[in-house]
Each structure stands twice: as structure tokens, then as C-alpha cells.
Write an enzyme that holds these catalytic residues in place. Structure first.
Site, PDB file in Angstrom:
ATOM      1  N   HIS A  65       0.816  -1.223   0.000  1.00 43.44           N
ATOM      2  CA  HIS A  65       0.000   0.000   0.000  1.00 43.44           C
ATOM      3  C   HIS A  65       0.849   1.273   0.000  1.00 43.44           C
ATOM      4  O   HIS A  65       0.339   2.355  -0.281  1.00 43.44           O
ATOM      5  CB  HIS A  65      -0.999  -0.007   1.170  1.00 43.44           C
ATOM      6  CG  HIS A  65      -0.406   0.310   2.516  1.00 43.44           C
ATOM      7  ND1 HIS A  65      -0.105  -0.656   3.451  1.00 43.44           N
ATOM      8  CD2 HIS A  65      -0.080   1.493   3.093  1.00 43.44           C
ATOM      9  CE1 HIS A  65       0.367  -0.088   4.537  1.00 43.44           C
ATOM     10  NE2 HIS A  65       0.397   1.218   4.342  1.00 43.44           N
ATOM     11  N   ASP A  95      -0.031  -7.392   1.321  1.00 41.87           N
ATOM     12  CA  ASP A  95       0.468  -6.036   1.578  1.00 41.87           C
ATOM     13  C   ASP A  95       1.992  -5.994   1.603  1.00 41.87           C
ATOM     14  O   ASP A  95       2.600  -5.318   2.435  1.00 41.87           O
ATOM     15  CB  ASP A  95      -0.097  -5.472   2.879  1.00 41.87           C
ATOM     16  CG  ASP A  95      -0.009  -3.940   2.921  1.00 41.87           C
ATOM     17  OD1 ASP A  95       0.208  -3.334   1.847  1.00 41.87           O
ATOM     18  OD2 ASP A  95      -0.144  -3.362   4.013  1.00 41.87           O
ATOM     19  N   SER A 171       4.673   1.968   8.148  1.00 43.04           N
ATOM     20  CA  SER A 171       4.305   0.890   7.236  1.00 43.04           C
ATOM     21  C   SER A 171       5.496   0.439   6.393  1.00 43.04           C
ATOM     22  O   SER A 171       6.156   1.250   5.747  1.00 43.04           O
ATOM     23  CB  SER A 171       3.182   1.351   6.307  1.00 43.04           C
ATOM     24  OG  SER A 171       2.005   1.602   7.028  1.00 43.04           O
TER      25      SER A 171
END
Length: 319
Positions: A65, A95, A171
Site C-alpha cells: 500500500h 500487503d 508501514s
């Protein structure tokens, strides 16, 4: 203050010093491999996240993402050097993504074994929350075998839950054990909750990374179930003479999916696929390769303690 109290106080101080030394040592060992990733999207504008170097020739792991559909990707190393990055491949279903930079003198991480993790184990997260580069947070493994939805809408199973604080920008950064080995890829938080953060296990990541580096994508079979690893009751293992003491509990069944068409229900326990033992979610994923797509197979389950087999035809997963 009694002698016993002084002794106990010193012991507590020693324990805290040991914990501090562990976190400091992990940070010093892993931080040189952690990078800041800056991206430009045509519609979403600027964004970013974290990543970590896995090889001296410039391969970097991050979250899908963070880089999916990016028009431009730039990597910032710990020493401030900036390099344009090439997207090698990304997999929205887990992801995970791999990018590459052409840069000298890179320091890669050491990958660990997430199968050895236990709840309560100390872990350290390193990343760039809100752009603050190389931020260190520490905590414990809160739970194992969680499920969460990826940006593609698919469930990511077998996820590590930790209370090591993560924020937007973390992330794609590494979750690391006390030996400085990467055991997870930080991928999400539950807001506004505090201390509920998630990471994709490194064993899952290694399998996906290899496919992304080879093919640029992951072709996989899709059953349409969300699962959770469980321990089987000993009486069931003995009664059915099962080769494994663990299996996959079906938590959700997606509508209009092969599993729904085959009659799989929430609460079923998957123990085998085409005669191959399914002891955990990773084992099931490993069996759902590209060669399984469109091929009729047998799914062995336990339903209310009874063993049964259902015919199922995996479809190709399209994120």
C-alpha cells in the site's frame, strides 16, 4: 531499607539495564538497513512509508500500500543519500512489495524465523512515522495468528499482533526480535485504539518476496476463506489418527467464492488439501500455488468433530 529491599532494587535496575541494552543493540544493528520511502501518486499526491534492505545489491522490502500505483518512488538511506527506486513487484493480498535501488555500500538485515515467536516475546519496531526517520519503539508480541484485511480487501492471515507503537509512516518497516533478526513487516494499526498493531510474519514475507523478485507478482489459488491457526483437541487427533496437532479454523467464508460453492462453513476446520496436511495457514497458502488454479481438489475438514471431504476448485486470486 533492608538488605533484601536493596538487593531487589539492584536486581530491578539490572533487569532494566539489560532491557535497555537489548533495545539499543537491536537499533544499532538494524537501523542502517531501514529506509524512508517517498512516493508520488497521480491522484493521491505525495505519500510515503518505510522499508528495509534485504540484499547488498539493493533489494528493499516494504508494504504494497506504500508503493502500489506510484508514479515515482524515492528511497532515503539512514545517511541521507537519496536514490530513485524501481518497483520490482507488489502483492496487495499480503500487503508486501519489493523495490530496488542502485546504490553502493548497503547494509542488509538478517531475516529470522517467525515460526519460533511466542506471545510475550520482546520486539522492536523501526520506521519513519510521520516522516521522523529511524524512530525506535519497543514492546512485546501481544498475540499470534491474527487476521486483518489488506488494502485489496483480502484477509491477511497468521498476522503478528504487537504493542510496539506504530504510526502512519511505519508501514513497511521491520519488526525485529531481541537478536536483531527481522521477524515481521509492520503493516497496520487499529485507530483510535492504542497498542494494537500488526505485522506480516517474515516467513510469509520470504515466500512472497521470492515470487515478486522472480515474476513481479504472485499468482495464487483462491478459496475464499479467512482462517486462524488453532491447536486440535488431543481426542480428535487420536480418534482420526491425524498427522498434525494443529489446523486452520475457518473464521469467514467469502460470498460467491469456491469455498462457498463447495459448501464450506464458518467453524469448519481445514486439516488437508489434496491429501497434503494443512497444519497452519502458511501451509495452506503454500499449497495454493499457480498450478492449483482451476484444478478440482479435495479439501479435508473437521465439522463438529467429524471428518469430511469436499470437492473444491480454486480460482485465481485477483487483488
Amino acid at each position: 531499607m533492608t538488605t533484601q529491599t536493596i538487593s531487589q532494587s539492584l536486581t530491578d535496575e539490572q533487569l532494566l539495564d539489560s532491557y535497555s541494552r537489548t533495545v539499543t543493540g537491536v537499533a544499532e544493528k538494524v537501523s542502517p538497513a531501514v529506509v524512508k520511502i517517498e512516493v508520488q501518486h497521480a491522484r493521491r499526491g505525495a505519500g510515503g512509508g518505510s522499508g528495509f534492505i534485504i540484499s547488498r545489491d539493493g533489494y528493499i522490502v516494504t508494504n504494497s500500500h506504500v508503493v502500489h500505483d506510484a508514479n515515482q518512488i524515492e528511497v532515503v538511506l539512514i545517511d541521507g543519500r537519496r536514490y530513485p527506486a524501481e518497483l520490482i513487484g507488489d502483492d496487495p493480498d499480503t500487503d508486501l512489495a519489493v523495490v530496488r535501488v542502485d546504490a553502493p555500500e548497503l547494509t542488509p538485515v538478517v531475516l529470522g524465523d517467525s515460526a519460533t515467536l511466542k506471545p510475550g516475546q520482546v520486539v522492536v519496531a523501526i520506521g519513519n512515522p510521520y516522516g521522523f526517520q529511524t524512530t525506535i519503539t519497543a514492546g512485546i508480541v501481544s498475540a499470534l495468528g491474527r487476521s486483518m484485511r489488506s488494502q485489496s480487501g483480502r484477509l491477511i492471515d497468521g498476522v503478528i499482533q504487537t504493542d510496539a507503537v506504530l504510526n502512519p509512516g511505519n508501514s513497511g518497516g521491520p519488526l525485529v526480535n531481541s537478536r536483531g533478526e527481522v521477524i515481521g513487516v509492520n503493516t497496520g494499526v487499529i485507530l483510535p485504539a492504542q497498542g494494537i498493531c500488526f505485522a506480516v510474519p517474515v516467513n510469509t514475507a520470504q515466500r512472497v518476496i521470492g515470487l515478486l523478485m522472480r515474476d513481479g507478482k504472485v499468482r495464487r489459488g483462491y478459496l475464499g476463506v479467512g482462517g486462524q491457526n488453532i491447536d486440535l483437541p488431543r481426542r480428535l487427533v487420536r480418534h482420526h489418527k491425524l498427522p498434525a496437532t494443529t489446523a486452520v479454523l475457518v473464521v469467514t467464508v467469502e460470498p460467491d467464492s469456491p469455498a462457498r460453492d463447495a459448501g464450506v462453513h464458518e467453524g469448519d476446520v481445514i486439516i488437508a488439501f489434496n491429501g497434503e496436511t494443512v497444519g497452519d495457514i502458511d501451509a495452506l497458502h503454500r499449497l495454493l500455488t499457480a498450478t492449483a488454479i482451476g484444478v478440482r481438489a479435495e479439501l479435508t475438514i473437521l465439522r463438529r468433530g467429524q471428518k469430511a471431504a469436499v470437492a473444491i476448485t480454486p480460482e485465481e486470486s485477483f487483488p
